[in-house]
Design a protein around this motif. Sequence first.
Motif, PDB file in Angstrom:
ATOM      1  N   ILE A 122      25.697   0.733  24.097  1.00 18.36           N
ATOM      2  CA  ILE A 122      25.141   0.382  22.793  1.00 18.36           C
ATOM      3  C   ILE A 122      26.000   1.051  21.724  1.00 18.36           C
ATOM      4  O   ILE A 122      26.132   2.274  21.704  1.00 18.36           O
ATOM      5  N   SER A 124      26.514   3.013  18.920  1.00 15.23           N
ATOM      6  CA  SER A 124      25.547   3.879  18.253  1.00 15.23           C
ATOM      7  C   SER A 124      25.936   4.192  16.823  1.00 15.23           C
ATOM      8  O   SER A 124      25.140   4.768  16.083  1.00 15.23           O
ATOM      9  N   VAL A 145      19.284  -2.015  18.078  1.00 14.92           N
ATOM     10  CA  VAL A 145      19.329  -1.181  19.287  1.00 14.92           C
ATOM     11  C   VAL A 145      18.202  -1.557  20.238  1.00 14.92           C
ATOM     12  O   VAL A 145      18.402  -1.642  21.464  1.00 14.92           O
ATOM     13  N   GLU A 146      17.012  -1.807  19.706  1.00 14.41           N
ATOM     14  CA  GLU A 146      15.885  -2.177  20.565  1.00 14.41           C
ATOM     15  C   GLU A 146      16.176  -3.470  21.309  1.00 14.41           C
ATOM     16  O   GLU A 146      15.836  -3.618  22.487  1.00 14.41           O
ATOM     17  N   LEU A 149      18.668  -2.692  24.125  1.00 17.30           N
ATOM     18  CA  LEU A 149      18.060  -1.946  25.228  1.00 17.30           C
ATOM     19  C   LEU A 149      17.408  -2.847  26.260  1.00 17.30           C
ATOM     20  O   LEU A 149      17.190  -2.448  27.405  1.00 17.30           O
ATOM     21  N   LEU A 157      24.277   4.719  25.963  1.00 16.38           N
ATOM     22  CA  LEU A 157      24.433   4.757  24.512  1.00 16.38           C
ATOM     23  C   LEU A 157      25.872   5.124  24.224  1.00 16.38           C
ATOM     24  O   LEU A 157      26.371   6.150  24.683  1.00 16.38           O
ATOM     25  N   VAL A 181      16.289   5.480  22.176  1.00 18.99           N
ATOM     26  CA  VAL A 181      16.858   5.296  23.517  1.00 18.99           C
ATOM     27  C   VAL A 181      16.154   6.209  24.514  1.00 18.99           C
ATOM     28  O   VAL A 181      15.817   5.789  25.636  1.00 18.99           O
ATOM     29  N   GLN A 182      15.918   7.442  24.135  1.00 20.94           N
ATOM     30  CA  GLN A 182      15.246   8.381  25.036  1.00 20.94           C
ATOM     31  C   GLN A 182      13.823   7.926  25.364  1.00 20.94           C
ATOM     32  O   GLN A 182      13.324   8.164  26.459  1.00 20.94           O
ATOM     33  N   LYS A 184      12.739   4.563  25.279  1.00 14.10           N
ATOM     34  CA  LYS A 184      12.739   3.283  25.989  1.00 14.10           C
ATOM     35  C   LYS A 184      13.487   3.334  27.319  1.00 14.10           C
ATOM     36  O   LYS A 184      13.090   2.677  28.274  1.00 14.10           O
ATOM     37  N   ARG A 185      14.584   4.087  27.372  1.00 10.70           N
ATOM     38  CA  ARG A 185      15.394   4.180  28.594  1.00 10.70           C
ATOM     39  C   ARG A 185      15.732   5.653  28.828  1.00 10.70           C
ATOM     40  O   ARG A 185      16.863   6.092  28.597  1.00 10.70           O
ATOM     41  N   LEU A 190      23.755   9.383  27.404  1.00 13.55           N
ATOM     42  CA  LEU A 190      24.045   9.397  25.978  1.00 13.55           C
ATOM     43  C   LEU A 190      25.464   9.933  25.798  1.00 13.55           C
ATOM     44  O   LEU A 190      25.733  11.100  26.074  1.00 13.55           O
TER      45      LEU A 190
END
Length: 591
Positions: A122, A124, A145-146, A149, A157, A181-182, A184-185, A190
């Motif tokens: 992603i 970032s 980002v969502e 994901l 990321l 991110v933390q 959702k996944r 990272l």
Amino acid sequence: MIVVDIQIKDVSLFQTVTQKFLKKNVYIKKDKIYHISNVEEETIIANTIIDGQGLFMVPGLIDSHMHIESSMCTPENFSDAVLPFGVTTVIADAHEIGNVFGNEGLDYFMSAETELDIFHAIPSSVPSTTPSLETTGGIIGLGEVETLLRNPNVICLGEAMNFKGISYDRESLIAQIIRLVQEKRPTMPLEGHCPKIQGTELSDFLYSGISSDHTHQFPESLKERIENGVFVQLQAKSLTKENIAVIKENNFYEYVSIVTDDIMADELLDGHLDVNLRKAVECGLPIEKAIYMTTYTPARRMSLNDRGIIAPGKLADFILLDDLETFNIKTVYKKGRKVYGTDIGKQDKQDKQDKQDKKEYDYAYYPSHYFDTLSTRKLTLDDVTLKVETDLEKVRCQVIRKFEVGTFTEPITKEIPVIDGCLDWETADCSLLIVMERYGKNRNISYSLVEKPIDSKGAIGTTWAHDHHNIMIMGNTKQDLLKVQHELLDIKGGYCVSLNNDIIGSCPLPLGGIISTAPISILGLKVKEIRQSMRQLGYKNMNEIMSFSTLSLPVSPAIKVTDMGMLDTKTQEFYSLIHEEDGTLLNANTY
């Protein structure tokens, strides 16, 4: 009886667990490794038998941090270019196309059909800092980002670069992206970008959850990072005897991989990750460890548990070498199918070349507006004449000094003459650097000076300016500045070089101003022409193109330029070109 597709007899197999080579028989069924044994199995029949005597079998190479756009080509052409070099999987951070087109551009890149496995990070940092510091064509925020994901092909990321926003501003966009991110996944890696950060500042950065770094490493920073739990990805400029010695002395092999990060199209004519593997060996890394750090450690870092090792149930991505010491590649297999080899027939090679050449003209895949992205006017002589309000005959100016190794810069002060109310930069051993916003959003234009970056009278121009990719031109004569800016508009973006008001190098990158649809065999020669032209001007750096392009990267130490001005990349405060007590630059900040 069990029927398999391929048996490789008596091959010297790289055993990842022991990091040693042992004679084995390897059986491949469809796209996976089926069985490995010390002797031939009487109960297994193979449709194809390969004599492995004298050959070494290693897993396909995995590049865990790279940017396809740095090669200035499409994913399809990139795939065709790197498979012959044993690269079978890459994790691409497409933040360059994201900076130009946002998620729409990412969708095109991610949906490309390639033989190479391309997983994605992603982006970032689109923009790399904030919209108040640089203007980009696209912005990737929380909503974008969502969406990303939910894409199973997105596995990490991408490099988080905004040190100040990550470390000290909980409400910054990048800090919010990391938290999303933390949530959702939570197991997603990272990736970080933290050059010249140490001590408590490094801890402040890592406290966010970021756990890798791929920037320019030195022995002290390398040891400190790894001991603080950072997974280090070594690109070419970090592959030194001193750094390799740190890895060997401390047995750090598990915490490091070898990556490419940015490889130019002309470099791709000769190799990719395999080149960095050999360089690591030349610097003292045992060949077995180099293979381990280009196959297994990157696979483990990215949770790609189906590859990076030759074992039953794993993907049949592998290379057959006929010389281990030089890592000379004889054949490359992707998912059990030969994709490169010295014994591939002439017709197969011709079909592949015909397919590759056809892609140069295949514009239909991308929208037509992707090839017309320069919303700017041609500059005039008045635009490159810097008018100053002052009573002094000389004024103190903030000037950029670039280094000849890496992409670092530093701020210095120089006295520049003022003649007839204008800054006489042409006689002051400086070049004028101009960045123009090119997306039609605000028409910003910024002016800065660089201390003698070239020797001859000329200029360099590009739209491949990290990461915002606005128009950037730099030259030591007004006429050459205008020449390269006009050329960039005529070719709809790319790279060009002028010498004595004559274009001596031009590389069109019409797709978004950063990509060519030409195959590497053609594009690489054009990029080589640019590199040679820059050297002809006297531009000095280990990688001339990357050095120039990153003069606009506002997260790279220590002073860089955006369409909004010269920036202290650590404090994120803008410098004035002229010291305030000496005078004022009258040129407008828009064009």
